[in-house]
Design a protein around this motif. Sequence first.
Motif, PDB file in Angstrom:
ATOM      1  N   ASP A 188       8.303  -6.726  -3.676  1.00 51.10           N
ATOM      2  CA  ASP A 188       8.257  -6.060  -2.162  1.00 51.10           C
ATOM      3  C   ASP A 188       7.472  -4.830  -2.421  1.00 51.10           C
ATOM      4  OD1 ASP A 188      10.142  -7.764  -1.320  1.00 51.10           O
ATOM      5  OD2 ASP A 188      11.925  -6.744  -2.163  1.00 51.10           O
ATOM      6  N   ASP A 189       6.733  -4.698  -1.134  1.00 48.26           N
ATOM      7  CA  ASP A 189       5.636  -3.354  -1.287  1.00 48.26           C
ATOM      8  C   ASP A 189       5.992  -2.247  -0.471  1.00 48.26           C
ATOM      9  OD1 ASP A 189       4.356  -4.660  -3.629  1.00 48.26           O
ATOM     10  OD2 ASP A 189       3.234  -5.920  -2.052  1.00 48.26           O
ATOM     11  N   ILE A 190       5.595  -1.285  -0.565  1.00 54.40           N
ATOM     12  CA  ILE A 190       5.846   0.071   0.277  1.00 54.40           C
ATOM     13  C   ILE A 190       4.580  -0.010   1.283  1.00 54.40           C
ATOM     14  CG2 ILE A 190       5.916   2.498   0.643  1.00 54.40           C
ATOM     15  CD1 ILE A 190       7.394   2.744  -2.089  1.00 54.40           C
ATOM     16  N   GLN A 191       4.854   0.197   2.473  1.00 50.90           N
ATOM     17  CA  GLN A 191       3.787   0.254   3.475  1.00 50.90           C
ATOM     18  C   GLN A 191       3.773   1.552   4.455  1.00 50.90           C
ATOM     19  OE1 GLN A 191       1.514  -2.125   3.217  1.00 50.90           O
ATOM     20  NE2 GLN A 191       2.404  -3.528   1.908  1.00 50.90           N
ATOM     21  N   VAL A 192       2.733   2.199   4.500  1.00 52.78           N
ATOM     22  CA  VAL A 192       2.983   3.299   5.429  1.00 52.78           C
ATOM     23  C   VAL A 192       1.664   3.374   6.649  1.00 52.78           C
ATOM     24  CG1 VAL A 192       2.720   6.040   5.590  1.00 52.78           C
ATOM     25  CG2 VAL A 192       3.434   4.967   3.580  1.00 52.78           C
ATOM     26  N   PHE A 193       2.377   3.484   7.976  1.00 55.25           N
ATOM     27  CA  PHE A 193       1.543   3.351   9.015  1.00 55.25           C
ATOM     28  C   PHE A 193       1.719   4.568  10.081  1.00 55.25           C
ATOM     29  CE2 PHE A 193       2.145  -1.391   7.840  1.00 55.25           C
ATOM     30  CZ  PHE A 193       0.756  -1.655   8.083  1.00 55.25           C
ATOM     31  N   THR A 194       0.840   4.752  10.982  1.00 53.45           N
ATOM     32  CA  THR A 194       1.048   5.720  12.099  1.00 53.45           C
ATOM     33  C   THR A 194       1.496   4.946  13.226  1.00 53.45           C
ATOM     34  OG1 THR A 194      -1.086   5.351  12.632  1.00 53.45           O
ATOM     35  CG2 THR A 194      -0.779   7.240  11.214  1.00 53.45           C
ATOM     36  N   THR A 195       2.027   5.583  14.094  1.00 48.67           N
ATOM     37  CA  THR A 195       2.495   4.939  15.133  1.00 48.67           C
ATOM     38  C   THR A 195       1.565   4.210  16.092  1.00 48.67           C
ATOM     39  OG1 THR A 195       2.401   6.833  16.562  1.00 48.67           O
ATOM     40  CG2 THR A 195       4.665   6.569  15.531  1.00 48.67           C
ATOM     41  N   ASP A 196       0.453   4.413  16.066  1.00 51.25           N
ATOM     42  CA  ASP A 196      -0.700   3.781  16.773  1.00 51.25           C
ATOM     43  C   ASP A 196      -1.370   2.756  15.852  1.00 51.25           C
ATOM     44  OD1 ASP A 196      -2.054   5.315  15.014  1.00 51.25           O
ATOM     45  OD2 ASP A 196      -3.282   6.437  16.479  1.00 51.25           O
ATOM     46  N   GLY A 197      -0.817   2.436  14.709  1.00 53.40           N
ATOM     47  CA  GLY A 197      -1.388   1.039  14.039  1.00 53.40           C
ATOM     48  C   GLY A 197      -2.310   1.349  12.710  1.00 53.40           C
ATOM     49  N   LYS A 198      -2.264   2.562  12.428  1.00 49.01           N
ATOM     50  CA  LYS A 198      -3.471   2.853  11.456  1.00 49.01           C
ATOM     51  C   LYS A 198      -2.571   2.624   9.907  1.00 49.01           C
ATOM     52  CE  LYS A 198      -6.750   6.296   9.575  1.00 49.01           C
ATOM     53  NZ  LYS A 198      -7.914   5.358   9.842  1.00 49.01           N
ATOM     54  N   HIS A 199      -3.120   1.796   9.153  1.00 52.79           N
ATOM     55  CA  HIS A 199      -2.539   1.620   7.977  1.00 52.79           C
ATOM     56  C   HIS A 199      -3.062   2.586   6.798  1.00 52.79           C
ATOM     57  CE1 HIS A 199      -1.204  -2.008   5.045  1.00 52.79           C
ATOM     58  NE2 HIS A 199      -0.592  -1.019   4.905  1.00 52.79           N
ATOM     59  N   LEU A 200      -2.279   3.314   6.592  1.00 58.27           N
ATOM     60  CA  LEU A 200      -2.665   4.461   5.465  1.00 58.27           C
ATOM     61  C   LEU A 200      -2.373   4.186   4.022  1.00 58.27           C
ATOM     62  CD1 LEU A 200      -1.199   7.499   7.640  1.00 58.27           C
ATOM     63  CD2 LEU A 200      -3.397   6.516   7.779  1.00 58.27           C
ATOM     64  N   VAL A 201      -1.255   3.568   3.738  1.00 53.86           N
ATOM     65  CA  VAL A 201      -0.601   3.486   2.144  1.00 53.86           C
ATOM     66  C   VAL A 201      -0.350   1.904   1.999  1.00 53.86           C
ATOM     67  CG1 VAL A 201       0.674   3.975   0.150  1.00 53.86           C
ATOM     68  CG2 VAL A 201      -0.428   5.659   1.725  1.00 53.86           C
ATOM     69  N   GLY A 202      -0.613   1.154   1.014  1.00 50.32           N
ATOM     70  CA  GLY A 202       0.070  -0.042   0.898  1.00 50.32           C
ATOM     71  C   GLY A 202      -0.785  -0.890   0.296  1.00 50.32           C
ATOM     72  N   THR A 203      -0.521  -2.268   0.601  1.00 44.62           N
ATOM     73  CA  THR A 203      -1.319  -3.349   0.432  1.00 44.62           C
ATOM     74  C   THR A 203      -2.130  -4.014   1.582  1.00 44.62           C
ATOM     75  OG1 THR A 203       0.497  -4.663   0.535  1.00 44.62           O
ATOM     76  CG2 THR A 203       0.059  -3.891  -1.878  1.00 44.62           C
ATOM     77  N   PRO A 204      -3.385  -4.488   1.317  1.00 47.04           N
ATOM     78  CA  PRO A 204      -4.257  -5.117   2.257  1.00 47.04           C
ATOM     79  C   PRO A 204      -3.602  -6.453   2.950  1.00 47.04           C
ATOM     80  CG  PRO A 204      -5.062  -5.261   0.285  1.00 47.04           C
ATOM     81  CD  PRO A 204      -4.128  -4.587   0.020  1.00 47.04           C
ATOM     82  N   LEU A 205      -4.073  -6.910   4.063  1.00 48.48           N
ATOM     83  CA  LEU A 205      -3.326  -8.119   4.735  1.00 48.48           C
ATOM     84  C   LEU A 205      -3.483  -9.200   4.065  1.00 48.48           C
ATOM     85  CD1 LEU A 205      -3.709  -7.509   8.472  1.00 48.48           C
ATOM     86  CD2 LEU A 205      -2.175  -6.588   6.882  1.00 48.48           C
ATOM     87  N   THR A 206      -4.406  -9.279   3.041  1.00 48.39           N
ATOM     88  CA  THR A 206      -4.703 -10.356   2.299  1.00 48.39           C
ATOM     89  C   THR A 206      -3.755 -10.453   0.995  1.00 48.39           C
ATOM     90  OG1 THR A 206      -6.429  -9.233   0.924  1.00 48.39           O
ATOM     91  CG2 THR A 206      -7.282 -10.201   2.892  1.00 48.39           C
ATOM     92  N   ASN A 207      -2.992  -9.562   0.766  1.00 50.78           N
ATOM     93  CA  ASN A 207      -2.173  -9.661  -0.308  1.00 50.78           C
ATOM     94  C   ASN A 207      -1.097 -10.646  -0.030  1.00 50.78           C
ATOM     95  OD1 ASN A 207       0.664  -8.479  -1.947  1.00 50.78           O
ATOM     96  ND2 ASN A 207      -1.107  -7.754  -2.693  1.00 50.78           N
TER      97      ASN A 207
END
Length: 454
Positions: A188-207
């Motif tokens: 399981d991986d931690i992911q951090v986003f802004t409310t408008d969809g910017k992916h700041l921290v975590g794993t790329p979508l290819t993970n």
Amino acid sequence: MLSISNNYQSMSFATLRDTSLATALERLSSGLRINSAADDSAGLQISNRLASSKNAHNQINRNLNDGISYAQIAEGGLQESAALLQRMRQLSIQSQNGINSDSDRFALDKEFQQLKLALNAIAYNTEAFNSLPLVGDEDLLSDNVPSLSDTFSQGVEQSMTSGLRSIAYIPAGSSNVQIDLNDNGANDDIQVFTTDGKHLVGTPLTNATWVSKGITSATDLFDNFFLVENGYSSDASYDDSDLLTVGSATINGNSFTFTGDQQPSSTLESLTIGTTTQPLIISVIGNGSFRVTADWDSLGDENQGNSYSLGPVNITASNNTVTGTQYIELQKTPATLEALNIADTNIITTEAAEEAISRLDDALNNVSESRAFYGAKMNQMTSAYKVNAEMSVNVEASYSRIVDADFAKETARLTQSQIVEQASVSVLSQANANNEQVLGLLDSTFEQATQGVE
């Protein structure tokens, strides 16, 4: 003994004359009949009450104008929503046509889904006086995604299940937030986003973690993850240009330190957020359960993620001193996909298109009723405005009759005072001249008598 008679009557008359002249000048220069309580104590008291009523009516009319503007903005958003719903219904009818192939229906559904996103964007972007009239209170961020302090007890480890959802949001202005994750070997991986969809921290979508949840592209995020109930705005768009996968970075003023995806070497992940300049959404993506501990030095204002006013808007309609203030209530009229019950519609089959048409008909009726509601409220507020405007004119006239100076009367009084002043100056001058002649005669007689004695 000789005595000199002063002209006390002339001096007293001059004092009265000066007072009358000063009063006339004061009233003409100010335009007011009552300039102090001494002018008319009862009139002053009445005029103060009338002035209070006059100011109240003027402010109520400004409030009603604001209310009319609020209703116009909301009705304008609904008008655009109705146009989109009509186009979506047209596409649904087109999809029902037997001449279309499956690929044709998929092409029609692409436009249909984009119109759904545009419909939601209208609801969330129709803002009036810091309120969202087309969004229900339950759809706002703070109601859907709890704050970090609501999800966690500070420094206490707890178990949670992972998935494709948000678990907490971190308010802007928070400092030194520490999140430690033990995924129990489930990746399981931690992911951090802004409310408008910017992916700041975590794993790329290819993970593999994202792929296991059916997410391989930004389109998949829009359909399954960037949802209002997950805390994202309706117009959120995916952006991983600054994605931090491991190490330290400052992004948009937010500072992060992240151990990265530690699989398969370790089951532990650690995230430190030094400062936050905007609300952040925390998710843990995966298929298992995990243990997590959260700690922080301070958290920002929890309402900062939702700065919009909640509940209906009450517009001041009158200020009756007997019954109190009366209001015209403007209830919210939610027009989001969820509120209109079309969030999960599509037109990729004839059956789905038929179901979509039924729901779109209901949605159009809902929007039409909401537009009619705002139209009725605008008429109600316009009527209240006219009543208040008429009352304001009448109160203004009453106030004017009491406090305003009568210029014709005061001008005549001023002229009279000036004539009397000129006459009194002349009389006093003659009286003083006569006194000087008597004194001169007495002085001459006294000198002659003194010389005879010598």
